[in-house]
Design a protein around this motif. Structure first.
Motif, PDB file in Angstrom:
ATOM      1  N   TYR A 134      56.070  83.083  14.124  1.00  0.00           N
ATOM      2  CA  TYR A 134      55.565  84.139  14.992  1.00  0.00           C
ATOM      3  C   TYR A 134      54.082  83.911  15.277  1.00  0.00           C
ATOM      4  CZ  TYR A 134      59.953  86.357  13.758  1.00  0.00           C
ATOM      5  OH  TYR A 134      61.294  86.615  13.577  1.00  0.00           O
ATOM      6  N   TYR A 135      53.679  84.233  16.500  1.00  0.00           N
ATOM      7  CA  TYR A 135      52.300  84.030  16.921  1.00  0.00           C
ATOM      8  C   TYR A 135      51.382  85.091  16.295  1.00  0.00           C
ATOM      9  CZ  TYR A 135      54.360  81.095  20.599  1.00  0.00           C
ATOM     10  OH  TYR A 135      55.054  80.136  21.292  1.00  0.00           O
ATOM     11  N   PRO A 136      50.101  84.771  16.173  1.00  0.00           N
ATOM     12  CA  PRO A 136      49.135  85.762  15.677  1.00  0.00           C
ATOM     13  C   PRO A 136      48.897  86.842  16.726  1.00  0.00           C
ATOM     14  CG  PRO A 136      47.996  83.786  16.406  1.00  0.00           C
ATOM     15  CD  PRO A 136      49.456  83.474  16.464  1.00  0.00           C
ATOM     16  N   VAL A 137      48.183  87.898  16.330  1.00  0.00           N
ATOM     17  CA  VAL A 137      47.857  89.011  17.233  1.00  0.00           C
ATOM     18  C   VAL A 137      46.370  89.340  17.101  1.00  0.00           C
ATOM     19  CG1 VAL A 137      50.172  90.022  17.251  1.00  0.00           C
ATOM     20  CG2 VAL A 137      48.570  90.652  15.433  1.00  0.00           C
ATOM     21  N   ASN A 138      45.893  90.275  17.913  1.00  0.00           N
ATOM     22  CA  ASN A 138      44.484  90.673  17.852  1.00  0.00           C
ATOM     23  C   ASN A 138      44.386  92.186  18.021  1.00  0.00           C
ATOM     24  OD1 ASN A 138      41.720  91.292  18.735  1.00  0.00           O
ATOM     25  ND2 ASN A 138      41.427  89.076  18.743  1.00  0.00           N
ATOM     26  N   GLU A 196      39.685  85.267  23.703  1.00  0.00           N
ATOM     27  CA  GLU A 196      39.812  84.698  25.045  1.00  0.00           C
ATOM     28  C   GLU A 196      41.250  84.297  25.375  1.00  0.00           C
ATOM     29  OE1 GLU A 196      38.115  81.248  22.457  1.00  0.00           O
ATOM     30  OE2 GLU A 196      38.012  83.448  22.567  1.00  0.00           O
ATOM     31  N   TYR A 197      42.112  84.226  24.357  1.00  0.00           N
ATOM     32  CA  TYR A 197      43.514  83.877  24.573  1.00  0.00           C
ATOM     33  C   TYR A 197      44.411  85.103  24.701  1.00  0.00           C
ATOM     34  CZ  TYR A 197      42.520  79.019  23.156  1.00  0.00           C
ATOM     35  OH  TYR A 197      42.046  77.728  23.064  1.00  0.00           O
ATOM     36  N   SER A 198      43.907  86.275  24.293  1.00  0.00           N
ATOM     37  CA  SER A 198      44.756  87.454  24.157  1.00  0.00           C
ATOM     38  C   SER A 198      44.669  88.368  25.377  1.00  0.00           C
ATOM     39  CB  SER A 198      44.356  88.230  22.900  1.00  0.00           C
ATOM     40  OG  SER A 198      45.249  89.291  22.667  1.00  0.00           O
ATOM     41  N   ILE A 199      45.831  88.735  25.913  1.00  0.00           N
ATOM     42  CA  ILE A 199      45.889  89.648  27.061  1.00  0.00           C
ATOM     43  C   ILE A 199      45.786  91.096  26.601  1.00  0.00           C
ATOM     44  CG2 ILE A 199      47.331  90.497  28.958  1.00  0.00           C
ATOM     45  CD1 ILE A 199      48.603  87.703  29.084  1.00  0.00           C
ATOM     46  N   ASP A 200      46.624  91.464  25.642  1.00  0.00           N
ATOM     47  CA  ASP A 200      46.715  92.864  25.217  1.00  0.00           C
ATOM     48  C   ASP A 200      46.790  93.015  23.702  1.00  0.00           C
ATOM     49  OD1 ASP A 200      49.193  91.811  24.735  1.00  0.00           O
ATOM     50  OD2 ASP A 200      50.267  93.049  26.173  1.00  0.00           O
ATOM     51  N   ILE A 202      48.854  91.211  21.930  1.00  0.00           N
ATOM     52  CA  ILE A 202      50.141  90.593  21.587  1.00  0.00           C
ATOM     53  C   ILE A 202      50.423  89.392  22.492  1.00  0.00           C
ATOM     54  CG2 ILE A 202      52.639  90.933  21.527  1.00  0.00           C
ATOM     55  CD1 ILE A 202      52.106  93.881  20.843  1.00  0.00           C
ATOM     56  N   HIS A 203      50.448  89.629  23.785  1.00  0.00           N
ATOM     57  CA  HIS A 203      50.753  88.565  24.741  1.00  0.00           C
ATOM     58  C   HIS A 203      49.521  87.710  25.013  1.00  0.00           C
ATOM     59  CE1 HIS A 203      53.707  91.799  25.416  1.00  0.00           C
ATOM     60  NE2 HIS A 203      54.548  90.772  25.429  1.00  0.00           N
ATOM     61  N   MET A 204      49.745  86.489  25.501  1.00  0.00           N
ATOM     62  CA  MET A 204      48.653  85.513  25.597  1.00  0.00           C
ATOM     63  C   MET A 204      48.546  84.904  26.986  1.00  0.00           C
ATOM     64  SD  MET A 204      49.216  83.593  21.923  1.00  0.00           S
ATOM     65  CE  MET A 204      50.920  83.191  22.321  1.00  0.00           C
ATOM     66  N   TRP A 205      47.330  84.519  27.331  1.00  0.00           N
ATOM     67  CA  TRP A 205      47.087  83.818  28.584  1.00  0.00           C
ATOM     68  C   TRP A 205      47.641  82.402  28.521  1.00  0.00           C
ATOM     69  CZ3 TRP A 205      45.829  87.123  32.163  1.00  0.00           C
ATOM     70  CH2 TRP A 205      45.011  88.222  31.867  1.00  0.00           C
ATOM     71  N   SER A 206      47.757  81.768  29.673  1.00  0.00           N
ATOM     72  CA  SER A 206      48.310  80.411  29.732  1.00  0.00           C
ATOM     73  C   SER A 206      47.477  79.415  28.941  1.00  0.00           C
ATOM     74  CB  SER A 206      48.428  79.955  31.192  1.00  0.00           C
ATOM     75  OG  SER A 206      47.175  80.046  31.843  1.00  0.00           O
ATOM     76  N   ASP A 207      46.171  79.688  28.780  1.00  0.00           N
ATOM     77  CA  ASP A 207      45.306  78.808  27.982  1.00  0.00           C
ATOM     78  C   ASP A 207      45.855  78.644  26.564  1.00  0.00           C
ATOM     79  OD1 ASP A 207      43.974  80.751  29.806  1.00  0.00           O
ATOM     80  OD2 ASP A 207      42.291  79.372  29.628  1.00  0.00           O
ATOM     81  N   ALA A 208      46.360  79.757  26.014  1.00  0.00           N
ATOM     82  CA  ALA A 208      46.912  79.716  24.658  1.00  0.00           C
ATOM     83  C   ALA A 208      48.163  78.848  24.615  1.00  0.00           C
ATOM     84  CB  ALA A 208      47.245  81.132  24.186  1.00  0.00           C
ATOM     85  N   TYR A 209      48.968  78.921  25.668  1.00  0.00           N
ATOM     86  CA  TYR A 209      50.194  78.128  25.684  1.00  0.00           C
ATOM     87  C   TYR A 209      49.910  76.631  25.824  1.00  0.00           C
ATOM     88  CZ  TYR A 209      53.087  82.308  25.779  1.00  0.00           C
ATOM     89  OH  TYR A 209      53.719  83.479  25.439  1.00  0.00           O
ATOM     90  N   GLU A 210      48.777  76.286  26.401  1.00  0.00           N
ATOM     91  CA  GLU A 210      48.369  74.875  26.427  1.00  0.00           C
ATOM     92  C   GLU A 210      48.134  74.381  25.008  1.00  0.00           C
ATOM     93  OE1 GLU A 210      47.952  72.404  28.514  1.00  0.00           O
ATOM     94  OE2 GLU A 210      48.209  73.320  30.481  1.00  0.00           O
ATOM     95  N   VAL A 211      47.505  75.219  24.182  1.00  0.00           N
ATOM     96  CA  VAL A 211      47.275  74.876  22.776  1.00  0.00           C
ATOM     97  C   VAL A 211      48.609  74.739  22.045  1.00  0.00           C
ATOM     98  CG1 VAL A 211      46.268  75.679  20.588  1.00  0.00           C
ATOM     99  CG2 VAL A 211      45.028  76.031  22.747  1.00  0.00           C
ATOM    100  N   ILE A 212      49.487  75.705  22.262  1.00  0.00           N
ATOM    101  CA  ILE A 212      50.807  75.675  21.618  1.00  0.00           C
ATOM    102  C   ILE A 212      51.571  74.427  22.030  1.00  0.00           C
ATOM    103  CG2 ILE A 212      53.042  76.854  21.489  1.00  0.00           C
ATOM    104  CD1 ILE A 212      51.401  79.488  21.984  1.00  0.00           C
ATOM    105  N   PHE A 213      51.518  74.114  23.321  1.00  0.00           N
ATOM    106  CA  PHE A 213      52.233  72.936  23.824  1.00  0.00           C
ATOM    107  C   PHE A 213      51.734  71.659  23.148  1.00  0.00           C
ATOM    108  CE2 PHE A 213      52.597  69.343  26.756  1.00  0.00           C
ATOM    109  CZ  PHE A 213      53.957  69.332  26.973  1.00  0.00           C
ATOM    110  N   GLU A 214      50.434  71.520  22.998  1.00  0.00           N
ATOM    111  CA  GLU A 214      49.889  70.329  22.338  1.00  0.00           C
ATOM    112  C   GLU A 214      50.425  70.205  20.916  1.00  0.00           C
ATOM    113  OE1 GLU A 214      48.210  67.790  23.311  1.00  0.00           O
ATOM    114  OE2 GLU A 214      47.746  68.435  25.348  1.00  0.00           O
ATOM    115  N   ASN A 215      50.621  71.351  20.271  1.00  0.00           N
ATOM    116  CA  ASN A 215      51.131  71.344  18.902  1.00  0.00           C
ATOM    117  C   ASN A 215      52.623  71.085  18.811  1.00  0.00           C
ATOM    118  OD1 ASN A 215      48.576  72.012  17.864  1.00  0.00           O
ATOM    119  ND2 ASN A 215      48.953  74.202  17.972  1.00  0.00           N
ATOM    120  N   MET A 216      53.361  71.377  19.887  1.00  0.00           N
ATOM    121  CA  MET A 216      54.823  71.278  19.800  1.00  0.00           C
ATOM    122  C   MET A 216      55.417  70.137  20.590  1.00  0.00           C
ATOM    123  SD  MET A 216      56.133  74.511  22.167  1.00  0.00           S
ATOM    124  CE  MET A 216      57.835  74.326  21.626  1.00  0.00           C
ATOM    125  N   LYS A 217      54.624  69.430  21.395  1.00  0.00           N
ATOM    126  CA  LYS A 217      55.206  68.427  22.288  1.00  0.00           C
ATOM    127  C   LYS A 217      55.882  67.291  21.532  1.00  0.00           C
ATOM    128  CE  LYS A 217      50.877  65.896  23.202  1.00  0.00           C
ATOM    129  NZ  LYS A 217      49.900  65.539  24.278  1.00  0.00           N
TER     130      LYS A 217
END
Length: 220
Positions: A134-138, A196-200, A202-217
């Motif tokens: 599960y992803y972190p929150v803010n 800077e990655y957090s929208i609300d 819980i949910h995240m901007w696309s910048d955060a998913y770039e980080v996730i993608f680098e970790n999961m590719k």
């Protein structure tokens, strides 16, 4: 006021139901045996196609996340979210909404998740399954949100995240599946999602998913 809440709840439920129907139609045209992303909103909002284009990758990845979904809801939509695609690889991120429900126990979370995995093991025995942490929150970002209950939901999620992730990791071992934590780089020094990655919260901007993608590719 309660009438407004009921109307909002009905509208949200209709959105989820409509999405299941749309997926049912979309699944008639999928290429079987490809990669599948499935789960709730944190998976639905993963802009995987755009990210792959940016990285020059041409893999076929279908996204069947549904915002607001809990594991019991997914259990009713396994055909639309998973089985109709007959994927060779499945990446699952489901349960974050469950751990935001005060009365939902860890035992119930595990029981529901286990039921989903039993179905996958039975119907797609050869699929490679990746159960995502599960992803972190803010909570600081959530405190500024207008929608009622945002902060309370995030705070409860913060309290339960570590225990929930351990439970998911144990389930992965039980089924011989892969548990992957792709959160490296998402958090600040306090373990919260970087602001800077957090929208609300819980949910995240696309910048955060770039980080996730680098970790999961490497798993794709």
């Amino acid at each position: 006021m309660s009438g407004e809440k009921d109307n909002a709840k009905d509208f949200f439920q209709k959105e989820k139901d409509d999405k299941v129907i749309r997926y049912r139609h979309l699944n008639k045209f999928v290429k079987k045996g490809e990669i599948l992303f499935t789960g709730s909103s944190l998976m639905e909002q993963f802009p995987i196609q755009e990210i792959m284009l940016n990285h020059g990758m041409n893999k076929i990845i279908y996204n069947r996340g549904i915002g607001g979904y809990t594991i019991p809801e997914m259990l009713k939509a396994l055909d639309e979210q998973i089985f109709a695609l007959e994927p060779s690889k499945i990446f699952i991120n489901i349960g974050t909404n469950d751990i935001s429900i005060p009365e939902k126990t860890k035992e119930k979370l595990i029981s529901d998740y286990r039921e989903a995995l039993n179905n996958i093991k039975k119907r797609l025995p050869d699929a490679e399954v990746f159960m995502m942490a599960y992803y972190p929150v803010n909570d600081a970002v959530a405190a500024n949100e207008a929608w009622p209950g945002a902060l309370k939901a995030v705070q409860l999620r913060m309290e339960r995240l570590d225990e929930a992730n351990k439970a998911v990791e144990e389930l992965a071992k039980e089924f011989g599946y892969n548990y992957i934590d792709v959160n490296d780089g998402l958090t600040d020094e306090n373990g919260r999602t970087k602001e800077e990655y957090s929208i609300d919260g819980i949910h995240m901007w696309s910048d955060a998913y770039e980080v996730i993608f680098e970790n999961m590719k490497k798993y794709l």
